[in-house]
Design a protein around this motif. Structure first.
Motif, PDB file in Angstrom:
ATOM      1  N   SER A  14       0.816  -1.221   0.000  1.00 32.00           N
ATOM      2  CA  SER A  14       0.000   0.000   0.000  1.00 32.00           C
ATOM      3  C   SER A  14       0.849   1.270   0.000  1.00 32.00           C
ATOM      4  N   GLU A  39      -4.988  -5.181  -3.877  1.00 30.64           N
ATOM      5  CA  GLU A  39      -6.198  -5.565  -3.164  1.00 30.64           C
ATOM      6  C   GLU A  39      -5.773  -6.772  -2.347  1.00 30.64           C
ATOM      7  N   ASP A  40      -5.535  -6.543  -1.060  1.00 32.92           N
ATOM      8  CA  ASP A  40      -4.974  -7.546  -0.180  1.00 32.92           C
ATOM      9  C   ASP A  40      -3.597  -7.927  -0.735  1.00 32.92           C
ATOM     10  N   LEU A  93     -13.136  -2.482 -11.502  1.00 35.53           N
ATOM     11  CA  LEU A  93     -11.739  -2.479 -11.047  1.00 35.53           C
ATOM     12  C   LEU A  93     -10.908  -1.445 -11.798  1.00 35.53           C
ATOM     13  N   LYS A  96     -11.626   1.716 -10.103  1.00 37.07           N
ATOM     14  CA  LYS A  96     -11.059   1.706  -8.755  1.00 37.07           C
ATOM     15  C   LYS A  96      -9.563   1.998  -8.779  1.00 37.07           C
TER      16      LYS A  96
END
Length: 140
Positions: A14, A39-40, A93, A96
């Motif tokens: 992140s 994402e994770d 996505l 996003k």
């Protein structure tokens, strides 16, 4: 897998967005800098569908990623990631993970040539800093 290791890797993903993505072209590696989203533990990269990396991945979906330690210090965490690449065309996505930095290559989240690479790790070697021993996370 320890929750602590997963947490450290997710945090590093992140906080470090620029890394290298290596594919195989013929029988030789080919690396390029990419902007990564996550994402994770799954990574995503935006690309134009008409790039060489798409051809490379179609021929061999196994990729290698270096992420972290963005040149400001040898004491930052980084990861070496073995992953399998696939293509993601989900409008949700793509929206996003849209970033204005991509507009030099892709016009907008609705650009028909915009494609996401979905990079599903099989092995993540996490290093707390240069010279530290790797903590290894293997996924199936």
């Amino acid at each position: 897998m320890t929750t602590d290791l997963k947490s450290k890797i997710t945090s590093m993903f992140s906080n470090h967005k620029i890394g290298t993505l290596a594919t195989i072209r013929g029988d030789r590696p080919y690396s390029r800098f990419m902007l990564f989203f996550n994402e994770d533990l799954v990574l995503y990269c935006a690309t134009n569908e008409h790039t060489h990396k798409i051809e490379d991945i179609k021929a061999n979906p196994h990729v290698h990623i270096l992420l972290g330690m963005e040149g400001t210090s040898w004491k930052q965490p980084y990861a070496e990631i073995e992953a399998e690449a696939s293509f993601e065309d989900s409008a949700e996505l793509k929206k996003k993970f849209w970033d204005e930095k991509l507009s030099e290559w892709i016009k907008s989240p609705a650009d028909p040539e915009y494609l996401l690479l979905k990079l599903t790790p099989s092995v993540i070697r996490y290093y707390e800093k240069a010279g530290s021993e790797a903590e290894v996370l293997e996924q199936q």
